[in-house]
Design a protein around this motif. Structure first.
Motif, PDB file in Angstrom:
ATOM      1  N   ASP A  34     115.564 -22.422  -7.407  1.00  0.00           N
ATOM      2  CA  ASP A  34     115.168 -20.898  -8.011  1.00  0.00           C
ATOM      3  C   ASP A  34     115.620 -20.040  -6.732  1.00  0.00           C
ATOM      4  N   THR A  35     115.585 -20.416  -5.869  1.00  0.00           N
ATOM      5  CA  THR A  35     116.087 -19.481  -4.651  1.00  0.00           C
ATOM      6  C   THR A  35     117.463 -19.822  -4.118  1.00  0.00           C
ATOM      7  N   PRO A  36     118.237 -18.651  -3.852  1.00  0.00           N
ATOM      8  CA  PRO A  36     119.505 -19.024  -3.334  1.00  0.00           C
ATOM      9  C   PRO A  36     119.824 -20.262  -2.288  1.00  0.00           C
ATOM     10  N   GLY A  37     120.763 -21.209  -2.720  1.00  0.00           N
ATOM     11  CA  GLY A  37     121.024 -22.266  -1.725  1.00  0.00           C
ATOM     12  C   GLY A  37     120.113 -23.443  -1.791  1.00  0.00           C
ATOM     13  N   SER A  38     119.014 -23.289  -2.729  1.00  0.00           N
ATOM     14  CA  SER A  38     118.075 -24.389  -2.872  1.00  0.00           C
ATOM     15  C   SER A  38     118.641 -25.156  -3.871  1.00  0.00           C
ATOM     16  N   THR A  39     118.016 -26.698  -3.776  1.00  0.00           N
ATOM     17  CA  THR A  39     118.636 -27.462  -4.996  1.00  0.00           C
ATOM     18  C   THR A  39     117.204 -28.226  -5.480  1.00  0.00           C
ATOM     19  N   VAL A  40     117.306 -28.673  -6.776  1.00  0.00           N
ATOM     20  CA  VAL A  40     116.225 -29.275  -7.530  1.00  0.00           C
ATOM     21  C   VAL A  40     116.848 -30.416  -8.197  1.00  0.00           C
ATOM     22  N   GLU A  41     116.125 -31.519  -8.116  1.00  0.00           N
ATOM     23  CA  GLU A  41     116.737 -32.962  -8.538  1.00  0.00           C
ATOM     24  C   GLU A  41     116.527 -32.740 -10.352  1.00  0.00           C
ATOM     25  N   GLN A  42     117.558 -33.357 -10.925  1.00  0.00           N
ATOM     26  CA  GLN A  42     117.508 -33.349 -12.292  1.00  0.00           C
ATOM     27  C   GLN A  42     118.189 -34.680 -12.785  1.00  0.00           C
TER      28      GLN A  42
ATOM     29  N   GLY B 212     130.813 -29.670  -3.881  1.00  0.00           N
ATOM     30  CA  GLY B 212     129.884 -29.099  -4.980  1.00  0.00           C
ATOM     31  C   GLY B 212     130.216 -27.985  -5.893  1.00  0.00           C
ATOM     32  N   ASP B 213     130.096 -28.156  -7.141  1.00  0.00           N
ATOM     33  CA  ASP B 213     130.155 -26.752  -7.874  1.00  0.00           C
ATOM     34  C   ASP B 213     129.212 -25.718  -7.687  1.00  0.00           C
ATOM     35  N   LEU B 214     129.842 -24.711  -7.259  1.00  0.00           N
ATOM     36  CA  LEU B 214     129.207 -23.236  -6.691  1.00  0.00           C
ATOM     37  C   LEU B 214     127.931 -22.890  -7.768  1.00  0.00           C
ATOM     38  N   PRO B 215     126.870 -22.377  -7.373  1.00  0.00           N
ATOM     39  CA  PRO B 215     126.468 -22.590  -5.636  1.00  0.00           C
ATOM     40  C   PRO B 215     125.971 -23.569  -5.116  1.00  0.00           C
ATOM     41  N   LEU B 216     126.075 -24.864  -5.685  1.00  0.00           N
ATOM     42  CA  LEU B 216     125.505 -26.176  -5.017  1.00  0.00           C
ATOM     43  C   LEU B 216     126.078 -26.401  -3.917  1.00  0.00           C
ATOM     44  N   PRO B 217     125.516 -27.022  -2.857  1.00  0.00           N
ATOM     45  CA  PRO B 217     126.072 -27.489  -1.579  1.00  0.00           C
ATOM     46  C   PRO B 217     127.103 -28.737  -1.989  1.00  0.00           C
ATOM     47  N   ASP B 218     127.932 -29.089  -0.956  1.00  0.00           N
ATOM     48  CA  ASP B 218     128.566 -30.447  -1.361  1.00  0.00           C
ATOM     49  C   ASP B 218     127.775 -31.695  -1.365  1.00  0.00           C
ATOM     50  N   VAL B 219     128.377 -32.484  -2.054  1.00  0.00           N
ATOM     51  CA  VAL B 219     127.645 -34.155  -2.152  1.00  0.00           C
ATOM     52  C   VAL B 219     128.078 -34.819  -0.872  1.00  0.00           C
TER      53      VAL B 219
END
Lengths: 925, 579
Positions: free
Chosen positions: A374-382, A858-865
């Motif tokens: 929900d915040t820029p740069g953060s990631t959540v698991e799915q 990573g597909d933006l805005p996600l970081p790389d794997v």
């Protein structure tokens, strides 16, 4: 074997046998064979006089510096070697047993001011790591390598494991290689000098685990380009040389039994078999039923329900992996090699075969997708799925190599290799599927069979000292078949009574899927090289020219079918798949099940025709300074014709012509120190699959993948600088610097499509840069005292950086500036080796660590794997048992650190491979 | 070179004989001889029928037999088997006008014959009528006339700023035989398709009536220059980009990201029906009946029906276009799908699902999670703040009537929700009627979605971006779905009522059984006398709802798509047909 020898001897030219002078003593005798080498260039020297001191026996060296002296009285022998322009050399202490052969290679130093004679003592250890270092020391370019002896000392059972010991090499999952972290795209593999086609559809890779380590002589990695190498050399070239024959007839037989801490003796998930999996040869037993195949993409016709029922009944009713107790791992290999006269002609031969089978289990498997937080740069698991997998693997293969010397001036070779592998995998996972909001269980079974074959006729001819020809005709091929993959998806729903019920995901075209894939590729290659040596003795020059022509054709086909039952009741959905498809729902009056050809797939044919020629020269500017320069011209015509399962045919054709200059300067700072500088241009062409604009599921990681017919080849400018110091036999210290600039590199990126579909595509980035430093050291510990004499330490370390600039290519949904995909910031190998003074017992402990690297942007805005670093420690021990029987004990993956990829804070993939222990016996005569 | 290789292989294989004990799971199945599969007959003229079936190289020949009307079968011809497996076609000519013929075929292999294939029948066409096949792209202003039947063959794009004008009463067919045939209206171009209730403009399959199936052709796709909430990446219409380059008439890449003009104008659609669309040009990427990608508010949409499309009936990716009087009868996936920052306003909306669709073979498949409304916030590349990316998907949906199948087995393995609000979507959903959704009437899924309503069980219209107000729920086991990630609003304080009334009692006419014989005339969506739908509406909009609704949406005292005693606005131009 006799049949081979016969066929082979027909190829021989009737040639007068220029034999060495022979005496006829009554005493027991033996044979001495070997090569005379130029200490500076590493090349064989012909026309060298070799004399057995104290006798009238002797010989002249022939092609490639090879010589043979027969009927030498047994005992301790001294050889004297001389040629004008070189310092004469005397080798003492050669132990020669009666009726046996011994091998003795001798290097000669070019005479400079004085003709100082030197005397050395034959080294007890031959064909050792010292030999690899010698090759490294004398090579024209920058190479690193490991030899047969190192391979047999390590716990490695196949080439991919062995190759990790080579400086700067990273071994990928699946056995493919990265050199200097550049990615498999920039690494090519050759087998006995000829390109090996790749069995992976969208990757340039040769899974090295196809090559059992017992068949290998050396694995070398060349890191700088010279014009006599192929232009798509890119970043590095791995050269696999299969074993040549030993000087004396030798049989080996070895077997091992292994224990996998996670699998052996445990219940392991096991996929179905149709017959033939144990020999990696299922033939047509798992093929797509012909009546389904005959329907093509089901278009233009109107299937009735009866037709559909008939089709559904054609599939093998096998969907659910079973649990079976895993047998111990085992392997058997044999070889026979020698050098015998056949029809009056001495023919060297090596026949060898190997078979191994193993069972692996991965428990605690985790895979998940990352979503934007929900915040820029953060990631959540799915979509986190957890599960287990079991895999049964078989590898077998062999080689049959023959070679002979004709009249001392020609060497003729006939090399054959064949190898097959099969992996039968079963996987079961549980997890939550976010898009449709349900808990799922997924059962999968996947069987992959691969083969690599190669047949080669090659020859080397030496005419006098000046002229050298070599040529080779090679036919090779690979196949990769993945027949009858199954996927079955359950919806886990709360049932009556509160317990969970498994119900078929009946309305989805992912609910029950069968996929059939095949790929085959054939290559024909011919090459010819000519080398002219000239110039003053002691400052030799040579000019080399050659040509190569290669034709390749690949045929690939994938077809997938889903079975659905959109209106099935819960009672039906609760049936097991084997019940659903046992015919009870496909009777004459049933109209429940439907079969759908899936669009994920299609077929393509790639045709590639490469013609190349080069001219190069090596010039001794001074005694210590050599310049190697030249250029190569390559013309490549590559056409790809594709048809997706449901779409229109698409074709693409490219003509690429390139001039690839290179120059290298080798400075011999002293007898033991070299400095090398190299500048060159190389190429990387797109893989065939990358040019195919049809979407399919990636066979490796489940993402949809689509090619791009507009891709262009990449041009790479390389600069390398390296300093080497060989302080003593078997010891080395080297420092290398490298920098590369890529023009239009091809990047594997996520493409932004609609909301729910992520897929991998390929784009030409604008440019990329890569630079780094390599360190290599090997040192005996004798200086620490007599106690440490049997020990040596070795280490290689590569540090590197890269940056890609995607430029204005907005097709990619990834960060436009980042590291190159697959590039590791460092690769470290450290080892400690023990070799008892008697030479009978040896032990090695090895530690390998590869830095974190981008597995997928990573597909933006996600970081790389990012694949996380992982320490791997292996131990091996070789010890004598009784007579010619020796034992071995290997422990692999002793730390069992997890394999882990992360994206931001999300663990994308996690598993542990488990420790394996192996005990074996070898018999050698 | 092959010879020694094979020898090597065998020599090596011999070594391992004995290592290969076999105990495999099952033996290979025996080969079978089968009748020809996939017989299909299509009337191609007033005196001709094209027969097609799947031929196999292994066969020798096929005997084709025909019966006229209810007569007996007689042999028409013998057709040789093809050299390679594939479709065999035969044009049967010299037939009578508007006459029914039945065909069957059998295979001969050597002295053996197969049994007969299934029997297939069709009727030859009447005399007369203009036809035109449209291929390539439309790059200059063009008018299509009602006296002509147009067949779209391939991926036809209205491009280059051109305007395509379609007269009322015109029929446009998507070519069944050119896979994925679709009509795209690209950015800058316009479509002016203004029909009337008496003379609607109809987009349908090129198959003969009675043989049409969901997925027969692609669909109608309109791309505008309004805003979507995915930024920094290029986003393409799902299902496009199966052809490289930009060759007119091919399925080249169509982008809809990066627009900056919320008021963009793509033309007008009025009284337009799209039937049997939804072909999937690439994996899992079915086209929708109506696709609106970043379409701006200058565009006018009213009186539109989607019928039996394989994917969504109406999909809105971003954009700001308003629409009224939308009808969706039977969908392969969702009836209404809004995402990527769509903030248009929809009023008078009907969705009816009674069965799972059976698609055209090989065109894709119906979704496993079909819903009435499925709204997403932001998903995929370019969602800078994940599901909190702005602008939020925040439509106003008013006066909707969403009727499901009332049966889990026909709602997909995981679908069957009336309104799926998830992944951070906002919006106002008022004065609706949601009935017969077997999993739940409403799903308020994901924390980010609930956050749009300030995580309050009674959102304050003055401050929140998401509210569900004054909705009548019938024949649904759950008002709000429960389980992982699910949330719920309070029923009473939001005017949401779960009524015991049966769906059949809610409307003036709603057949107890809806099936193959049902027609559009049998459906009267006006509230029946005493129906709870006639009352209970939110008659006054306030706060953010009033701001969002503006003048485009009217507050009503009733719930559902039809006013008691009001105009039966769906009458005359909509159709209902199962296949």
């Amino acid at each position: 074997m006799n049949r081979f020898a016969f066929v082979f001897s027909l190829l021989l030219l009737p040639a007068p046998l220029l034999r060495a002078q022979e005496a006829a003593p009554a005493a027991p005798t033996g044979r001495i064979v070997g090569r005379i080498l130029d200490a500076q260039s590493g090349q064989g020297i012909p026309q060298v006089t070799i004399q057995v001191v104290g006798t009238r026996l002797g010989a002249l060296s022939g092609v490639d510096g090879r010589y043979t002296i027969t009927r030498v009285p047994a005992g301790t022998v001294t050889l004297h070697v001389r040629l004008i322009g070189y310092g004469p050399k005397t080798v003492t202490g050669i132990m020669l047993d009666a009726n046996k052969s011994t091998e003795q290679n001798i290097t000669l130093d070019q005479a400079t001011v004085t003709l100082a004679a030197s005397v050395i003592t034959a080294d007890a250890a031959r064909g050792s790591s010292a030999e690899a270092l010698n090759a490294q020391k004398t090579a024209t370019g920058i190479v690193s390598g490991i030899t047969m002896e190192q391979i047999s000392k390590s716990p490695d059972s196949d080439a991919s494991q062995a190759a990790q010991r080579v400086s700067g090499v990273t071994v990928q999952r699946g056995g493919s290689l990265f050199v200097r972290g550049l990615g498999e795209r920039y690494t090519t593999t050759q087998l006995n000098g000829t390109r090996v086609p790749s069995p992976e559809p969208e990757k340039r890779t040769v899974p090295l685990d196809l090559f059992p380590s017992s068949l290998l002589e050396t694995i070398t990695t060349a890191k700088t380009f010279t014009p006599d190498q192929q232009g798509d050399f890119s970043g590095a070239q791995v050269e696999i040389k299969t074993r040549e024959f030993p000087a004396i007839r030798q049989y080996t037989l070895s077997t091992t039994a292994g224990y996998n801490a996670g699998a052996t003796g445990s219940e392991v998930l096991t996929a179905f078999t149709a017959g033939g999996e144990r020999l990696a040869n299922v033939g047509d037993k798992r093929n797509l039923p012909s009546i389904i195949r005959s329907l093509g993409n089901f278009q233009g016709i109107n299937l009735t329900q009866g037709d559909e029922n008939l089709l559904i009944n054609q599939f093998r009713n096998a969907w659910t992996p079973s649990a079976k107790t895993a047998a111990p791992n085992s392997s058997t290999s044999f070889s026979v090699g020698g050098n015998d006269p056949i029809l009056g002609q001495r023919i060297g031969y090596l026949l060898s075969g190997t078979f191994s089978q193993s069972t692996d289990q991965r428990s605690g498997l985790v895979r998940a997708l990352a979503n934007r937080g929900d915040t820029p740069g953060s990631t959540v698991e799915q979509d986190r799925f957890e599960g287990e997998s079991g895999s049964t693997s078989v590898i077998w293969g062999g080689l049959a190599n023959f070679s002979t010397l004709i009249a001392g001036h020609s060497r003729l070779m006939f090399n054959n290799t064949y190898s097959r592998t099969a992996d039968n995998d079963a996987r079961r996972e549980y997890g939550f599927f976010e898009n449709e909001g349900f808990n799922a269980r997924i059962d999968r079974q996947q069987y992959v069979e691969r083969s690599v074959r190669s047949t080669q006729v090659a020859a080397e001819h030496q005419f006098g000292e000046a002229h050298r020809f070599d040529w080779a005709l090679t036919s090779s091929g690979v196949s990769r078949d993945e027949p009858d993959r199954t996927e079955f998806v359950y919806v886990v729903e709360p049932g009556p009574g509160g317990s969970d019920v498994l119900r078929w995901h009946n309305s989805s075209n992912a609910g029950a899927v069968r996929t059939f894939s095949s790929l085959s590729e054939d290559n024909r290659e011919g090459r010819l090289n000519y080398q002219l040596n000239f110039g003053a003795l002691g400052r030799q020059h040579y000019i080399k020219a050659g040509a190569l022509h290669r034709e390749t054709q690949r045929d690939a086909d994938t077809r997938a079918y889903a079975i659905t039952a959109p209106s099935a009741t819960n009672a039906i959905r609760e049936l097991s798949p084997e019940e659903l498809f046992d015919g009870r729902l496909t009777g004459a009056n049933d109209s429940l099940l439907h079969i759908i050809p899936l669009a994920q797939g299609g077929s393509y044919v790639a045709k590639d025709r490469l013609s190349a020629g080069y001219l190069m020269a090596e010039i001794g500017l001074t005694d210590r300074l050599r310049l190697i320069t030249g250029a190569r011209f390559e013309s490549d015509r590559l056409s790809v014709d594709a048809t997706s399962t449901l779409g229109q045919p698409v074709g693409t054709e490219n003509d690429w012509s390139d001039l690839l200059p290179s120059a290298a300067l080798n400075v011999s700072l002293s007898e033991y120190q070299n400095l090398r500088l190299s500048v060159s241009r190389t190429l990387a062409r797109p893989e065939y699959r990358e040019l195919v604009p049809i979407k399919s599921r990636d066979v490796l990681n489940g993402d949809d993948l689509e090619g791009n017919p507009d891709l262009q080849r990449t041009r790479i400018d390389n600069v390398d600088l390296r300093w080497e110091w060989y302080p003593a036999s078997g010891e080395v210290l080297s420092i290398g610097l490298f920098a590369k600039r890529f023009d239009q590199p091809i990047e594997r990126v996520y493409r932004a499509a609609g909301a729910s579909s992520r897929f991998i595509g390929f784009v030409n980035a604008e440019s990329a840069e890569n630079y780094g430093v390599e360190l290599e050291a090997r040192k005996g510990l004798a200086f620490m005292g007599r106690l440490f004499e049997p020990l040596s330490v070795f280490s290689n370390l590569t540090l590197m950086r890269s940056e890609i600039d995607l430029g204005s290519n907005q097709s990619a949904a990834t960060n436009p500036k980042r590291r190159m995909v697959g590039q590791a910031p460092y690769v470290l190998n450290v080892g400690l080796a023990y070799a008892s003074l008697s030479g009978n017992t040896s032990a090695t402990i090895l530690l390998n660590r590869v830095g974190d690297r981008i597995e997928a942007a990573g597909d933006l805005p996600l970081p790389d794997v990012v694949q996380q670093p992982r320490n791997v420690m292996d131990f091996s021990l070789r010890f004598p048992v009784l007579g010619s029987l020796s034992g071995r004990f290997d422990a692999k993956n002793m730390l069992d650190e997890p394999f882990k990829t992360v994206q931001g804070t999300v663990t994308r993939e996690y598993w542990q491979a488990g420790r394996t222990f192996q005990f074996g016996l070898s018999w050698k005569n | 070179m092959r010879f020694p290789t094979l020898l090597t292989t065998r020599a090596l294989a011999l070594v391992f004989i004995g290592l290969a004990a076999c105990s495999d799971d099952d033996p290979a199945s025996p080969p079978t001889v089968d009748p020809p599969l996939g017989l299909q007959v299509t009337a191609t003229g007033s005196g001709s029928i094209r027969v097609a079936f799947n031929g196999r190289a292994a066969d020798d020949s096929y005997t084709l037999e025909r019966a006229e009307g209810s007569g007996t079968f007689a042999s028409v011809t013998t057709i040789n088997a093809p050299a390679t497996d594939g479709v065999v076609t035969y044009d049967d000519t010299g037939l009578n006008v508007q006459t029914a013929y039945t065909y069957r075929v059998k295979a001969t292999r050597g002295s053996a014959s197969s049994s007969y294939s299934s029997e297939q029948a069709t009727t030859t066409l009447p005399l007369g009528a203009f036809t035109r096949t449209v291929t390539g792209d439309i790059t200059a202003n063009t008018t299509w006339y009602r006296d002509t039947t147009y067949t779209i063959s391939g991926f036809v794009h209205v491009a280059n700023g051109a305007t395509l004008t379609i007269e009322s009463g015109t029929t446009i067919k998507g070519d069944f035989n050119t896979l994925g045939s679709s009509l795209f209206v690209l950015r800058g171009a316009k479509i002016m398709a203004i029909g009337t209730a008496a003379q609607p403009i109809v987009f349908t399959s090129s198959q003969a009536a009675g043989q049409r199936k969901p997925g027969d052709w692609g669909g109608l796709i309109i791309v505008g220059n309004a805003v979507i909430n995915r930024t920094g990446v290029e986003v393409e219409i799902e299902g496009t980009n199966t052809a490289a380059g930009t060759t007119p008439g091919t399925n080249y890449r169509v982008l809809y990201s990066g627009g900056t003009t919320p008021t963009d104008n793509s033309g007008e659609l009025r009284y337009v029906r799209v039937e049997y669309a939804g072909y999937a040009p690439s994996v899992n990427n079915e086209l929708n009946s109506f696709s609106f990608a970043a379409v701006g508010s200058g565009t006018k949409l009213s009186y539109l029906q989607a019928m039996a499309g394989l994917d969504d009936s109406f999909e809105f990716w971003g954009g700001s276009v308003d629409a009224t009087n939308l009808v969706s009868y039977e969908a392969g996936d969702d009836h209404f799908d809004m995402s990527e920052g769509f903030n248009g306003r929809l009023q008078y909306v009907i969705a009816l699902q009674t069965a799972r669709l059976t698609q055209r073979t090989g065109s894709g498949s119906p979704s496993s999670d079909p819903q009435g409304i499925e709204n997403d916030g932001c998903e995929g590349a370019g969602c800078t703040n994940g599901r909190n990316t702005t602008p939020f998907t925040s439509p106003v949906v008013a006066n909707f009537t969403l009727i499901g199948t009332n049966d889990v087995a026909t709602s997909g393995s995981s679908g069957g929700v009336g309104m799926m609000l998830r992944r951070g979507t906002a919006g106002f959903y008022v004065n609706g009627l949601v009935s017969r959704w077997p999993r739940a009437a409403i799903s308020l899924r994901d924390a980010e979605t609930f956050a749009r309503a300030a995580t309050a069980i009674t959102p304050d219209l003055a401050t929140t971006d998401l509210a569900v107000r004054n909705v009548l729920i019938a024949e649904s086991p759950l008002a709000f779905q429960t389980g992982t990630g699910q949330n719920a609003f309070d029923l009473a304080t939001n005017g949401i009522t779960q009524d015991a009334a049966l769906t059949t009692a809610l409307f003036t006419a709603f057949p107890a059984t809806i099936g193959t014989t049902t027609t559009a005339a049998a459906l009267d969506w006006s509230p029946a006398a005493g129906s709870p739908a006639a009352t209970g509406g939110l008659a006054t909009f306030t706060g953010k709802l009033a701001t969002a609704a503006g003048t485009a949406v009217t507050a009503t005292a009733y719930r559902g798509a039809a006013a008691p005693g009001g105009t039966k606005w769906w009458l005359g131009w909509t159709i209902y047909a199962q296949q």
